[in-house]
Write an enzyme that holds these catalytic residues in place. Structure first.
Site, mmCIF file in Angstrom:
data_model
loop_
_atom_site.group_PDB
_atom_site.id
_atom_site.type_symbol
_atom_site.label_atom_id
_atom_site.label_comp_id
_atom_site.label_asym_id
_atom_site.label_seq_id
_atom_site.Cartn_x
_atom_site.Cartn_y
_atom_site.Cartn_z
ATOM 1 N N HIS A 143 34.413 60.839 54.733
ATOM 2 C CA HIS A 143 33.626 61.744 55.566
ATOM 3 C C HIS A 143 32.570 62.463 54.736
ATOM 4 O O HIS A 143 32.616 62.459 53.505
ATOM 5 C CB HIS A 143 34.526 62.781 56.248
ATOM 6 C CG HIS A 143 35.285 62.239 57.414
ATOM 7 N ND1 HIS A 143 36.530 61.659 57.266
ATOM 8 C CD2 HIS A 143 34.988 62.170 58.748
ATOM 9 C CE1 HIS A 143 36.965 61.263 58.456
ATOM 10 N NE2 HIS A 143 36.048 61.563 59.367
ATOM 11 N N LYS A 147 33.016 68.346 55.495
ATOM 12 C CA LYS A 147 34.278 68.347 56.245
ATOM 13 C C LYS A 147 35.304 69.223 55.548
ATOM 14 O O LYS A 147 35.501 69.120 54.337
ATOM 15 C CB LYS A 147 34.809 66.925 56.418
ATOM 16 C CG LYS A 147 36.032 66.864 57.331
ATOM 17 C CD LYS A 147 36.333 65.450 57.768
ATOM 18 C CE LYS A 147 37.593 65.382 58.635
ATOM 19 N NZ LYS A 147 37.427 66.159 59.892
#
Length: 254
Positions: A143, A147
């Site tokens: 990600h 995040k």
């Protein structure tokens, strides 16, 4: 046509849902909840930092916030029932317990990932984990650098499907990192490893490894629009459901 309220309107997902609702034939945006300033807002849409006002101006609330925000929303809804689509991840055991309690008073759909592709990935993972019983399972999720939770809720859900397929308690077999002299891999171990960097929307790979062969199944999200459209579809479906806790699989008929 159902009226949608967004809890967490200033976030990346909130903004994407606002954009995707412009093209929806089944739902329209009527209310936005935010504690931060917003840019341009569609005409006629109410912007508020008051949950009373949010709930009074929509049929279904879609939530993409952080754990504390989502739990506060769910607690409020227990005494002010309204269908909820919860897309916030990292809720933990306390969040799961609260969802189950709240679902006695209203329909709630909770999903760590709203995409059709990930729903199918989980089903494939279950099939492979059961069929390839002697294979080692490793999961890698990637990600963007911003995040906040790791491993991702999607990766943990993927691991849970694999563990369930083998009759294992995930808490007993999950490994979320390796460092130093850790010894040989145990037979039932399910590793979930996180990568963070750049602007990666989301990539999940589950691998099944044996001597002489291995299989890897991958899902890559190239735009948050896939999650936004999934959340809107879930909201439309949920608006006609009875009280209870639902998953994305119920919505998609999988």
């Amino acid at each position: 046509m159902i009226n949608i309220g967004i809890h967490g309107a200033s976030g990346k997902m909130g903004q994407m849902i606002i954009n995707c609702l412009k093209d929806s034939k089944d739902a329209k945006l009527t209310a936005l909840y935010t504690i931060e300033p917003l840019g341009s807002v569609p005409e006629g849409v109410i912007v508020t930092d008051d949950l009373n006002e949010l709930f009074a101006n929509c049929d279904v609330v879609i939530d993409f916030t952080i754990k504390e925000g989502a739990l506060n929303l769910i607690n409020y809804a227990r005494t002010n029932p309204k269908p909820l689509v919860i897309g916030t991840t990292g809720l933990g055991d306390d969040g799961t317990n609260l969802l189950n309690l709240a679902a006695n008073a209203m329909p709630i759909l909770y999903a760590t990932n709203m995409s059709l592709g990930v729903a199918v990935l989980n089903r494939l993972a279950s099939l492979a984990a059961k069929t390839l019983a002697e294979f080692d399972i490793e999961i890698v999720e990637q990600h963007h650098r911003h995040k906040k939770d790791a491993p991702s809720g999607t990766a943990l859900t993927l691991a849970q499907h694999a563990a369930n397929a083998r009759g294992l308690n995930l808490k007993d077999v999950i490994v979320t990192g390796r460092d130093g002299l850790v010894g040989a891999r145990s037979k039932d171990e399910i590793a979930v490893l996180a990568v963070r960097g750049g602007d990666v929307v989301g990539r999940h790979t589950i691998g099944f490894y044996n001597e002489g062969e291995f299989i890897e199944i991958n899902h890559t999200a190239t735009s948050r629009a896939t999650f936004a459209k999934g959340a809107i579809k879930a909201a439309v479906w949920l608006s006609s459901q009875k009280n209870g806790l639902y998953s994305i699989y119920d919505c998609l008929g999988l």
